[in-house]
Design an enzyme around this catalytic site. Structure first.
Site, PDB file in Angstrom:
ATOM      1  N   PRO A 146     -24.213   9.132  28.925  1.00  0.00           N
ATOM      2  CA  PRO A 146     -24.082   7.831  28.253  1.00  0.00           C
ATOM      3  C   PRO A 146     -25.315   6.959  28.485  1.00  0.00           C
ATOM      4  O   PRO A 146     -26.117   7.231  29.378  1.00  0.00           O
ATOM      5  CB  PRO A 146     -22.833   7.222  28.900  1.00  0.00           C
ATOM      6  CG  PRO A 146     -22.667   7.949  30.185  1.00  0.00           C
ATOM      7  CD  PRO A 146     -23.213   9.313  29.976  1.00  0.00           C
ATOM      8  N   PRO A 147     -25.468   5.898  27.691  1.00  0.00           N
ATOM      9  CA  PRO A 147     -26.656   5.039  27.840  1.00  0.00           C
ATOM     10  C   PRO A 147     -26.676   4.347  29.204  1.00  0.00           C
ATOM     11  O   PRO A 147     -25.635   3.989  29.755  1.00  0.00           O
ATOM     12  CB  PRO A 147     -26.492   4.014  26.713  1.00  0.00           C
ATOM     13  CG  PRO A 147     -25.568   4.647  25.735  1.00  0.00           C
ATOM     14  CD  PRO A 147     -24.646   5.514  26.523  1.00  0.00           C
ATOM     15  N   VAL A 169     -27.727   5.468  32.210  1.00  0.00           N
ATOM     16  CA  VAL A 169     -27.480   6.187  33.466  1.00  0.00           C
ATOM     17  C   VAL A 169     -28.770   6.728  34.077  1.00  0.00           C
ATOM     18  O   VAL A 169     -28.727   7.406  35.100  1.00  0.00           O
ATOM     19  CB  VAL A 169     -26.471   7.337  33.255  1.00  0.00           C
ATOM     20  CG1 VAL A 169     -25.127   6.792  32.860  1.00  0.00           C
ATOM     21  CG2 VAL A 169     -26.980   8.334  32.217  1.00  0.00           C
ATOM     22  N   SER A 191      -6.922  15.695  22.347  1.00  0.00           N
ATOM     23  CA  SER A 191      -6.537  15.560  23.758  1.00  0.00           C
ATOM     24  C   SER A 191      -5.443  14.535  23.988  1.00  0.00           C
ATOM     25  O   SER A 191      -4.916  14.424  25.096  1.00  0.00           O
ATOM     26  CB  SER A 191      -7.768  15.190  24.590  1.00  0.00           C
ATOM     27  OG  SER A 191      -8.305  13.948  24.184  1.00  0.00           O
ATOM     28  N   LYS A 228     -13.256  10.824  31.620  1.00  0.00           N
ATOM     29  CA  LYS A 228     -11.864  10.376  31.565  1.00  0.00           C
ATOM     30  C   LYS A 228     -11.340  10.047  32.968  1.00  0.00           C
ATOM     31  O   LYS A 228     -10.653   9.041  33.169  1.00  0.00           O
ATOM     32  CB  LYS A 228     -10.998  11.445  30.907  1.00  0.00           C
ATOM     33  CG  LYS A 228     -11.316  11.663  29.430  1.00  0.00           C
ATOM     34  CD  LYS A 228     -10.502  12.807  28.847  1.00  0.00           C
ATOM     35  CE  LYS A 228     -10.828  13.020  27.371  1.00  0.00           C
ATOM     36  NZ  LYS A 228     -10.091  14.160  26.786  1.00  0.00           N
TER      37      LYS A 228
END
Length: 819
Positions: free
Chosen positions: A367-368, A370, A689, A732
């Site tokens: 993700p952005p 990191v 999911s 998650k």
């Protein structure tokens, strides 16, 4: 004194003894006058003896010009008896003499013991032509004259009297002696004619010799003409260029393209490029030399040559393969990211053991915020390589990757070659940022253009369209970044080694802020030593004011706090400031993070699911409500995608099939309406999911059993109630940890993914793997005996059956999860 002795031979011929001179490179013929210089002592003595003894002298040519004291074996067999006409003593060691040949003679013997050579000679006249051979002799004479005419046309330096005597001469004997005596033939050829005793044979040899000389002279004339033409052309070009230079000087045009081209050629040869590249560049430099300096085409060629020659063809850095130093550099610049650091250290270790190994393309996915881009810079620093970055976000034209062909106006190299040129090294670390944001349109597919560059087997001869010569990219270390691999074309993704970077935990964000972000912003805002932010305030910033996978928003929020502190210090209100938890609300206002909506109490018909997004994981609650006295309609709301709607239908079918097992009447699906909703309806949601969450909420509302609020779940379901594995478990589980969940239900097949879960998450969350929905219900719902509203869906007043899943079947695997 010359001695003339007549000796009676057996054949009746006379032998004459005469002083002799051995000639070097010179042949004398009868009836011809010749002059030469004499320098050997014996030769001078022979001339003096001849002058005192009747002026007769025997002249014979020696075979080897380098022999100083020749014997009979060093001389030819035939010579000429000549009469000395005149001598001129130039010095004690040099005499000039003029002689006239009298008759041809054969050498019989040679006396070398005295002051000079004494030869025993015998007259050897030439055999005349027989009567039957007269026509042949006449034909030979004519042919000789014709050949001579061609000869003097090719050699105009022949004296006129020689030409006249040959053309007007009719005697075959005269011509056979005059022609070789007066033409510049080799002395070996002349001696061969003198040795020939038959007049007819002599004529044939003279004709062959003239024809051969004519052929040679013709070839020489052609060569001379071509050389003369070339010299004339070069001279003409030189004059014209000098005139052009003079004209350019008068017009103040200082461009000298010839001088420029020569400098370019020197630079090209110094680089020692491959044959193809060197030939191409030299050809372009040659084209430049023939152009006007002010022409548009000359400017294009200059730009091309400058671009090519400025590339670092032979400039490279030496890798620093110290593993400990690399580990310290990575740890200094980044907190966490253990998996990425291990992979980089493994790469360095392999390169240290096998320096010739081809570099693997690394793709950092996460993700952005990191740290994907910044860690690439740290790797370059650890290796000691030059660093170059090229952003691929929004690139949709193939020419931006491979360059434009030079036939287009404004052509330029592609981003790859431009980055190499900027780095000033042929083996930099090249970061291809946002590779998943590539687009394509009618101008081509830039992702396809990257296939060759990112293939270690092909990029050794990468050809940019602008350069049109191969450039070696095999030593470049490529690192790419992406937020989502699903948008990267499969052939391109197959060439890369993908490393996942997950979301940061709360503790990781705190350490990053304290060790890196806060010190950097204190220096940037001029507040070093003037502002202190407590650990509690940092945690409050993370929890109350930021909600992200990375730390970009956290850094911006920290900067906002420091700006407000800077205002107070600059205005003189305070000299030093300590920012605590209580100060944050005054500086930033109320908390900005809205609490996530999810069930915080055990409720019927509400289950907490888990969803993956590009910025991390989120809690995804699912609500199900039953409306009695309906028509059996199914309502789905909440911006659900097609896959998620199918999961809802699967849940309905499963609930119908298991009605008796869970204690409700199947007719409820006919007599009541069922509404399934996912809150925050403006956000699109899709994926399989959520199947386990949908089914749990549906069974809960049908059976009246509340769902535990501290349990989150994820998993795909089948029509028969099996739970299938899903992706994005790390993100998650991070969302579940962030929202305070205590238990997370996961598919049993996802057990291997627990190795990638952060230790902090595994210590605070109990993961329960399940393979069927029954096992999931046993963990997620309150046992049936405690359900108060179960009978409201029963049409028959019967005592509901107790289901054998009152006790949870799923067990915690935390003790089995690697820590």
């Amino acid at each position: 004194m010359a001695e003339k002795v007549k000796v009676k031979l057996k054949s009746g011929s006379d032998v004459v003894r005469l002083p002799a001179i051995a000639l070097r490179g010179l042949v004398v013929f009868p009836s011809n006058v010749i002059h030469f210089e004499v320098g050997r002592a014996k030769s001078i003595a022979a001339i003096e003896s001849a002058m005192t003894g009747g002026n007769s002298l025997f002249l014979i040519t020696q075979k080897d010009m380098d022999v100083d004291s020749p014997g009979i074996e060093d001389l030819y067999s035939y010579g000429v008896v000549a009469e000395v006409k005149q001598i001129l003593r130039v010095s004690d060691e040099l005499v000039k003499v003029i002689v006239e040949g009298r008759y041809r003679a054969k050498l019989i013997a040679l006396d070398t013991e005295g002051d000079y050579l004494v030869a025993s000679t015998k007259s050897a006249p030439v055999r005349p032509v027989r009567a039957e051979d007269s026509p042949r002799a006449e034909a030979l004479v004519r042919s000789i004259k014709e050949a001579f005419e061609k000869f003097y046309s090719l050699n105009p330096r022949i004296p006129k009297d020689v030409i006249y005597n040959i053309i007007t001469g009719d005697s075959a004997l005269f011509l056979s002696e005059y022609i070789p005596a007066n033409l510049l033939f080799k002395y070996e050829d002349k001696q061969e004619i003198l040795n020939t005793s038959s007049l007819l044979s002599r004529l044939e040899k003279i004709l062959a010799l003239l024809q051969r000389e004519n052929e040679i002279l013709s070839i020489e004339k052609d060569i001379n003409e071509k050389v003369s033409e070339q010299m004339d052309k070069n001279q003409r070009d030189y004059y014209l260029r000098e005139q052009m230079r003079a004209i350019a000087g008068e017009l103040d045009e200082s461009e000298d393209t010839r001088g420029e081209a020569e400098k370019y050629k020197e630079r090209i040869l110094e680089l020692k490029l491959g044959e193809e590249a060197e030939e191409k560049l030299l050809k372009e430099a040659d084209r430049l030399s023939r152009m006007q300096g002010s022409s548009q085409e000359a400017s294009v060629i200059r730009t091309y040559l400058d671009t090519c020659l400025d590339l670092p063809w032979n400039t490279e850095t030496v890798d620093n393969l110290d593993i400990n130093n690399a580990a310290q550099t990575l740890d200094r610049d980044h907190y966490g990211l253990k998996k990425v650091k291990e992979r980089i250290l493994e790469l360095l270790s392999v390169r240290k053991l096998t320096p010739d190994v081809k570099s693997q393309i690394i793709c950092l996915v996460g993700p952005p915020g990191v740290g994907k881009t910044s860690i690439a810079h740290s790797i370059a620093e650890a290796l000691g390589r030059k660093y170059a970055r090229m952003s691929l976000g929004g690139v949709r034209d193939e020419a931006e990757i491979r360059g434009h062909r030079r036939t287009y106006i404004g052509a330029m190299p592609g981003k790859l070659i431009s980055a190499i040129s900027t780095s000033k090294s042929r083996n930099p670390l090249l970061l291809l940022d946002e590779i998943d944001k590539l687009a394509s349109d009618f101008r081509g597919d830039p992702a396809a253009a990257l296939l060759e560059a990112l293939d270690p087997e092909q990029n050794k001869t990468f050809k940019d369209h602008y350069l049109d010569i191969p450039f070696d990219l095999s030593d470049v270390l490529f690192i790419t970044t992406a937020n989502d691999t699903s948008t990267i074309p499969r052939p391109l993704l197959d060439r890369m080694d993908v490393i996942e970077l997950g979301s940061y935990t709360r503790v990781e964000k705190f350490n990053i802020a304290k060790r890196h972000l806060l010190p950097k912003q204190l220096v940037k805002n001029g507040l070093k030593g003037k502002v202190r932010i407590t650990d509690g305030a940092l945690y409050e910033l993370i929890d109350g004011y930021t909600q992200e996978a990375g730390v970009r928003t956290l850094e911006r929020t920290l900067t906002e706090v420091l700006r407000k502190c800077a205002k107070s210090i600059a205005s003189g209100e305070k000299e030093k400031i300590t920012v605590g938890v209580q100060s944050l609300e005054k500086l930033l206002g109320p908390k900005r993070n809205k609490p996530s909506y999810f069930s915080k109490a055990n409720e019927v018909g509400i289950a907490n699911g888990l969803a993956w997004t590009s910025v991390g994981g989120e809690i995804l609650p699912i609500e199900v409500q039953i409306v009695e006295k309906g028509t059996g309609k199914l309502e789905l709301t909440g911006s659900l995608g097609d896959v998620m709607k199918e999961s809802a239908r699967l849940a309905i079918t499963y609930a119908k099939a298991r009605a008796e097992q869970y204690g409700y009447d199947v007719s409820i699906f006919k007599d009541a309406d069922i509404h399934i909703h996912a809150p925050e309806g403006a956000i699109p949601k899709d994926g399989p999911s959520a199947g386990i969450t949908l089914t749990t909420a549906l069974i809960s509302v049908l059976s009246g059993r509340p769902v535990h609020s501290n349990v989150a779940m994820t998993g795909e379901i089948t029509l028969h109630g099996n739970v299938l594995p899903i992706g994005g478990l790390k993100e998650k589980s991070m969302a579940a940890y962030r929202e305070g969940m205590q238990t997370v239900i996961i598919p049993k097949d996802n057990l291997p993914d627990l190795y990638d879960i952060d230790d902090e998450v595994k210590q605070n969350i109990k993961f329960v793997p399940v393979s069927t929905l029954e096992e999931a219900f046993a963990v997620s719902m309150v046992p049936a005996a405690k359900s108060p509203n179960k009978s409201r869906l029963k049409k028959k007043k019967e005592t509901p059956k107790k289901h054998p899943i009152n006790e949870p079947k799923g067990k915690s695997l935390n003790q089995e999860i690697p820590q």
